[in-house]
Design an enzyme around this catalytic site. Structure first.
Site, PDB file in Angstrom:
ATOM      1  N   ASN A  15       5.914  26.912 -25.306  1.00 47.31           N
ATOM      2  CA  ASN A  15       5.999  26.532 -23.894  1.00 47.31           C
ATOM      3  C   ASN A  15       7.301  25.831 -23.533  1.00 47.31           C
ATOM      4  O   ASN A  15       7.645  25.718 -22.345  1.00 47.31           O
ATOM      5  CB  ASN A  15       4.819  25.642 -23.496  1.00 47.31           C
ATOM      6  CG  ASN A  15       3.503  26.382 -23.419  1.00 47.31           C
ATOM      7  OD1 ASN A  15       2.440  25.795 -23.594  1.00 47.31           O
ATOM      8  ND2 ASN A  15       3.547  27.677 -23.169  1.00 47.31           N
ATOM      9  N   ASP A  58      -5.712  29.029 -20.262  1.00 49.19           N
ATOM     10  CA  ASP A  58      -4.777  30.034 -19.764  1.00 49.19           C
ATOM     11  C   ASP A  58      -5.087  30.390 -18.309  1.00 49.19           C
ATOM     12  O   ASP A  58      -6.253  30.480 -17.910  1.00 49.19           O
ATOM     13  CB  ASP A  58      -4.863  31.290 -20.630  1.00 49.19           C
ATOM     14  CG  ASP A  58      -3.677  32.219 -20.422  1.00 49.19           C
ATOM     15  OD1 ASP A  58      -2.634  31.757 -19.920  1.00 49.19           O
ATOM     16  OD2 ASP A  58      -3.798  33.408 -20.766  1.00 49.19           O
TER      17      ASP A  58
END
Length: 228
Positions: free
Chosen positions: A60, A12
């Site tokens: 995503n 991340d």
């Protein structure tokens, strides 16, 4: 020698890393991609046997089409061009996730990289790609129903045999970089007793010192697995 044998990481902060440096978003993803290779080498040096990375989630797909295209191209590059280096390092690669929505070319390269690294013994690299923890469980249940298994026969062991992650040890430690404190669907079934660690650095800045900090944090934990 560390007791940590399976390290799992949520990669991340690539976009925020790029923004902080005044760079395009794609430069963050590129730096993050390169960092996976470095972390593999550092884990090998520390006798970690399994490294699992969360590279692309089913959520995503909701990002911009331009960013998704770039990420797909980056992942395809990894699957098609990194086999020689992976073999030199002795890494066995598993691509874990759904095969829906991805192109035939990427599917072909996934099969190729898994086949060409399957006999490597030094470390397992699991790449969670087009992966979602809830979807993994749903797909396992579908397989069980399709097999005609009666409800009274369903057990945790049976589900373990039908998830995408089957045959893999559960992660000892899950790290999420960037300071966010959630798992976001990562290894939902297999993470129930994993230790969690949330360093504040962005993924491209997760360096060798950060690996050692994560290991040191893990060594402090008292893992009771439900016992007193």
């Amino acid at each position: 020698m560390s007791k940590l044998k399976h390290l799992a990481i949520i990669l991340d902060g690539n976009r925020r890393w790029a923004k902080a440096k005044g760079l395009p978003t794609f430069e963050g993803h590129k730096a993050g991609y390169e960092n996976i290779k470095d972390v593999c080498r550092w884990c090998l040096k520390r006798d970690i046997k399994v490294l699992t990375v969360y590279a692309f989630s089913t959520e995503n797909w909701n990002r911009s089409k331009k960013e998704v295209r770039y990420l797909m191209a980056l992942m395809n590059k990894a699957f098609s061009e990194e086999t020689e280096e992976l073999n030199k390092l002795g890494l066995k690669v598993n691509i874990i996730g759904s095969r829906n929505r991805i192109t035939p070319e990427i599917k072909k390269n996934i099969e190729k990289i898994e086949k060409e690294t399957k006999n490597n013994k030094k470390m397992v690299l699991n790449i969670c790609f087009n992966y979602g923890g809830r979807l993994e469980i749903v797909e396992a249940v579908k397989k069980i129903i399709k097999a005609g298994i009666k409800a009274e026969k369903i057990s945790e062991d049976l589900i373990n045999k039908h998830i995408w992650f089957k045959g893999q040890p559960e992660p000892d430690l899950i790290v999420r970089t960037s300071g966010e404190k959630r798992l976001s669907g990562f290894l939902t079934w297999t993470s129930v007793y994993s230790e969690l660690y949330f360093p504040h650095c962005f993924w491209p800045d997760f360096d060798e010192k950060q690996v050692d900090k994560a290991i040191a944090e893990f060594e402090k934990r008292n893992r009771r697995f439900g016992a007193n």
